[in-house]
Design an enzyme around this catalytic site. Structure first.
Site, PDB file in Angstrom:
ATOM      1  N   GLY A  41       0.843  -1.175   0.000  1.00  0.00           N
ATOM      2  CA  GLY A  41       0.000   0.000   0.000  1.00  0.00           C
ATOM      3  C   GLY A  41       0.886   1.234   0.000  1.00  0.00           C
ATOM      4  O   GLY A  41       1.910   1.276   0.691  1.00  0.00           O
ATOM      5  N   CYS A  42       0.517   2.253  -0.765  1.00  0.00           N
ATOM      6  CA  CYS A  42       1.411   3.397  -0.962  1.00  0.00           C
ATOM      7  C   CYS A  42       1.668   4.158   0.339  1.00  0.00           C
ATOM      8  O   CYS A  42       2.817   4.488   0.660  1.00  0.00           O
ATOM      9  CB  CYS A  42       0.874   4.317  -2.044  1.00  0.00           C
ATOM     10  SG  CYS A  42      -0.839   4.853  -1.794  1.00  0.00           S
ATOM     11  N   ASN A  43       0.619   4.437   1.099  1.00  0.00           N
ATOM     12  CA  ASN A  43       0.816   5.124   2.371  1.00  0.00           C
ATOM     13  C   ASN A  43       1.615   4.263   3.339  1.00  0.00           C
ATOM     14  O   ASN A  43       2.484   4.748   4.069  1.00  0.00           O
ATOM     15  CB  ASN A  43      -0.539   5.465   3.011  1.00  0.00           C
ATOM     16  CG  ASN A  43      -1.351   6.431   2.194  1.00  0.00           C
ATOM     17  OD1 ASN A  43      -0.841   7.436   1.706  1.00  0.00           O
ATOM     18  ND2 ASN A  43      -2.628   6.137   2.031  1.00  0.00           N
ATOM     19  N   ALA A  44       1.304   2.975   3.350  1.00  0.00           N
ATOM     20  CA  ALA A  44       1.950   2.065   4.296  1.00  0.00           C
ATOM     21  C   ALA A  44       3.444   1.965   4.052  1.00  0.00           C
ATOM     22  O   ALA A  44       4.253   2.040   4.985  1.00  0.00           O
ATOM     23  CB  ALA A  44       1.311   0.677   4.211  1.00  0.00           C
ATOM     24  N   THR A  55       5.373   4.096   2.540  1.00  0.00           N
ATOM     25  CA  THR A  55       6.019   5.382   2.788  1.00  0.00           C
ATOM     26  C   THR A  55       6.299   5.567   4.278  1.00  0.00           C
ATOM     27  O   THR A  55       7.409   5.965   4.681  1.00  0.00           O
ATOM     28  CB  THR A  55       5.136   6.526   2.265  1.00  0.00           C
ATOM     29  OG1 THR A  55       4.830   6.302   0.892  1.00  0.00           O
ATOM     30  CG2 THR A  55       5.850   7.854   2.403  1.00  0.00           C
TER      31      THR A  55
END
Length: 347
Positions: free
Chosen positions: A149-152, A154
């Site tokens: 997941g992109c937020n995860a 990061t």
């Protein structure tokens, strides 16, 4: 060797970004693209920027059409890829850009997603610091990969070096993220209309309910944390792409300023795609657009006794498609940088 590839969900943002990167990969032949409602239409009707793939037509997403390739990328909504993965046993490498195979805990899946739980696959964040080294080691020769997941990813990349080095307290973590709406996918959602987003900053999934929270906690436990407590607040801002994650943690007792910065320097010194900026410098999302780069600035605030890490990524590249292709390269024994760039697009 040239590998044949099928990409499902090819009409969406993640699928389109996977195709954009793979189109420049010298070892890849994009043979098949699939979709659901858009099946039967030319790919360029939905991805008009992919001119080199104008000869491709979207086919229905079925196990029969996806089978028979060397590599399959699944870029489907969460909860949908699991129905296909069991039918792709004979495909040598399957990479899921959805959440279906990311979590190791069935309880976390039930709490944050719901529906059938599927076995966890190798997590596709090569640079992630673990208690035994780097996640890259687990990707070598992998046959099933769960892109992050992109937020995860990061937030995990921002904090894992401090956890692994023991210089921050993983029970006191705070992350606030400015996020572009492309991270929510291409389906029509009223709160993501331009009229709702332009000129405004809109928090969402406030109060510990965002689906990427268990993924971050899982990554930080892999880095050595016995217990993780994270306050996680994403905010949609009016930019099509990008994440700017500002994460802070209480500095562990006895850790010096030198110890703290050295933890991140050691973690990313040899990484082409995760770069720690010089002291006093901080990234912008504009600097990473189109690139597989995570740029990171670090500040030690002794008045608050906290370290703050500001990380910028392109959510569709380093956050999703770039991580998937980088992980593919590693699994196949290719140079991890193949077809990926550290250079953004400016202005």
């Amino acid at each position: 060797m040239t590998y044949s590839v099928a990409v499902s969900g090819a009409s969406g943002y993640a699928g389109g970004e996977i195709l954009r990167i793979l189109a420049a990969h010298p070892d890849i032949e994009i043979r098949t693209v699939t979709a659901h409602a858009s099946a039967g239409r030319p790919l360029v009707a939905h991805q008009p920027h992919l001119r080199s793939l104008a000869h491709l037509t979207l086919q229905p997403t079925t196990p029969e059409i996806l089978a028979g390739h060397d590599i399959v990328f699944l870029a489907l909504p969460h909860g949908q890829s699991g129905q296909y993965t069991d039918a792709l046993d004979e495909v040598g490498l399957v990479i899921d850009a959805g959440a279906d195979h990311r979590l190791t805990s069935a309880a976390d899946w039930d709490a944050f997603y719901g529906g059938p739980f599927h076995e966890p696959w190798v997590y596709g964040v090569p640079e992630l610091v673990t208690a035994t080294g780097k996640q890259r080691d687990n990707l070598v020769g992998a046959h099933r990969i769960a892109a992050p997941g992109c937020n995860a990813s990061t937030v995990s990349l921002s904090l894992a070096p401090g956890v692994a080095a023991g210089v921050i307290d993983p029970t006191d973590l705070v992350s606030v993220l400015a996020v572009g709406p492309s991270g929510a996918g291409k389906s029509l959602k009223p709160h993501l209309l331009a009229a709702e987003v332009l000129g405004s900053a809109n928090p969402y999934a406030v109060g510990g309910v965002h689906r990427h929270i268990p993924e971050v906690k899982q990554a930080l436990r892999a880095a050595g944390a016995a217990e993780v407590h994270l306050s996680f607040t994403p905010v949609i801002v009016p930019m099509a792409r990008g994440i700017l994650a500002t994460s802070s943690a209480r500095i562990a007792d006895g850790a010096t300023d030198t110890d703290v910065r050295a933890a991140w320097e050691r973690a990313y010194a040899d990484e082409p795609f995760v770069q720690l900026l010089p002291e006093g410098a901080y990234p912008r999302t504009a600097d990473v657009l189109g690139a597989n780069t995570a740029l990171m600035g670090l500040h030690i605030d002794r008045d608050a006794n906290r370290v703050t890490v500001v990380t910028a990524v392109d959510n569709l590249v380093k956050g999703t498609a770039g991580a998937a292709v980088q992980s593919m390269n590693i699994a196949l024994g290719l140079d991890q940088t193949r077809a990926l760039t550290v250079n953004g697009v400016a202005p």
